[in-house]
Design a protein around this motif. Structure first.
Motif, short mmCIF file in Angstrom:
data_model
loop_
_atom_site.label_atom_id
_atom_site.label_comp_id
_atom_site.label_asym_id
_atom_site.label_seq_id
_atom_site.Cartn_x
_atom_site.Cartn_y
_atom_site.Cartn_z
N GLY A 163 9.19 -43.39 12.98
CA GLY A 163 8.53 -43.09 11.73
C GLY A 163 7.40 -42.08 11.84
O GLY A 163 6.97 -41.54 10.82
N GLU A 164 6.90 -41.85 13.03
CA GLU A 164 5.82 -40.90 13.24
C GLU A 164 6.20 -39.95 14.36
O GLU A 164 6.69 -40.38 15.41
N THR A 165 5.99 -38.68 14.14
CA THR A 165 6.22 -37.66 15.17
C THR A 165 5.02 -36.74 15.26
O THR A 165 4.28 -36.56 14.29
N ARG A 166 4.84 -36.15 16.44
CA ARG A 166 3.79 -35.18 16.67
C ARG A 166 4.37 -34.01 17.45
O ARG A 166 5.27 -34.19 18.27
N TYR A 167 3.81 -32.83 17.22
CA TYR A 167 4.27 -31.63 17.90
C TYR A 167 3.10 -30.77 18.31
O TYR A 167 2.09 -30.69 17.62
N ALA A 168 3.27 -30.11 19.43
CA ALA A 168 2.33 -29.07 19.80
C ALA A 168 2.45 -27.91 18.82
O ALA A 168 3.53 -27.62 18.31
N PRO A 208 1.85 -41.33 21.05
CA PRO A 208 0.79 -40.78 21.90
C PRO A 208 1.05 -39.33 22.28
O PRO A 208 2.20 -38.92 22.48
N ASN A 209 -0.03 -38.56 22.39
CA ASN A 209 0.10 -37.16 22.78
C ASN A 209 -0.69 -36.81 24.03
O ASN A 209 -0.88 -35.63 24.33
N GLN A 210 -1.12 -37.83 24.78
CA GLN A 210 -1.82 -37.62 26.03
C GLN A 210 -1.00 -38.20 27.17
O GLN A 210 -0.49 -39.32 27.08
N ALA A 211 -0.89 -37.45 28.25
CA ALA A 211 -0.04 -37.85 29.36
C ALA A 211 -0.45 -39.19 29.95
O ALA A 211 0.40 -39.99 30.35
N TYR A 212 -1.76 -39.45 29.99
CA TYR A 212 -2.22 -40.68 30.63
C TYR A 212 -1.82 -41.92 29.86
O TYR A 212 -1.87 -43.02 30.41
N GLU A 213 -1.42 -41.77 28.62
CA GLU A 213 -1.02 -42.91 27.82
C GLU A 213 0.39 -43.41 28.16
O GLU A 213 0.76 -44.51 27.77
N GLU A 242 1.74 -30.07 29.58
CA GLU A 242 1.31 -30.16 28.20
C GLU A 242 2.27 -31.00 27.38
O GLU A 242 3.48 -31.03 27.64
N ALA A 243 1.73 -31.66 26.39
CA ALA A 243 2.53 -32.44 25.47
C ALA A 243 3.28 -31.51 24.53
O ALA A 243 2.70 -30.57 23.99
#
Length: 125
Positions: free
Chosen positions: A56-61, A106-111, A46-47
């Motif tokens: 400048g951009e972050t994402r979190y589960a 990106p938040n997908q492993a395939y990326e 999982e991401a």
């Protein structure tokens, strides 16, 4: 072409903190979006967090939002994952990954194109 090495994992008690590091070799680290993923036994990868090339951009589960912070130091070619208030359910192997193409986080492993070997985090009650 890009080699990633994670470090900083270990065995800790719930409620404590760890900081994971991922050091990159190769050129143009500042051109890579970076992500952290984790995989616990019997579960899918999982991401956890991602950061754009500029930071400048972050994402979190949702499961780590408010507890974990991803950051990067492009001068040191290193990305970090600060993990606070650790819970037993955070126990997993943690991997960093690099995407040379994305302008975002990106938040997908395939990326992601490149992966480290992982570092183990174990959180006891």
């Amino acid at each position: 072409q890009v080699q990633l090495v994670e470090s900083g994992g270990g065995l800790v008690q719930a409620g404590t903190s760890l900081r994971l590091s991922c050091s990159a070799s190769g050129r143009a680290f500042n051109g890579y979006a970076m992500g952290w993923f984790r995989q616990a036994p019997g579960k899918e990868r999982e991401a956890v967090a991602a950061i754009s090339r500029s930071g400048g951009e972050t994402r979190y589960a949702d499961s780590v939002k408010g507890r974990f912070t991803i950051s990067r130091d492009n001068a040191k070619a290193t990305v970090y994952l600060q993990m606070n208030s650790l819970k037993p359910e955070d126990t997993a192997d943690y991997y960093c990954a690099a995407d040379p193409d994305s302008m975002r986080a990106p938040n997908q492993a395939y990326e992601y194109d490149y992966w480290g070997q992982g570092t183990r985090v174990t959180v006891s009650s």
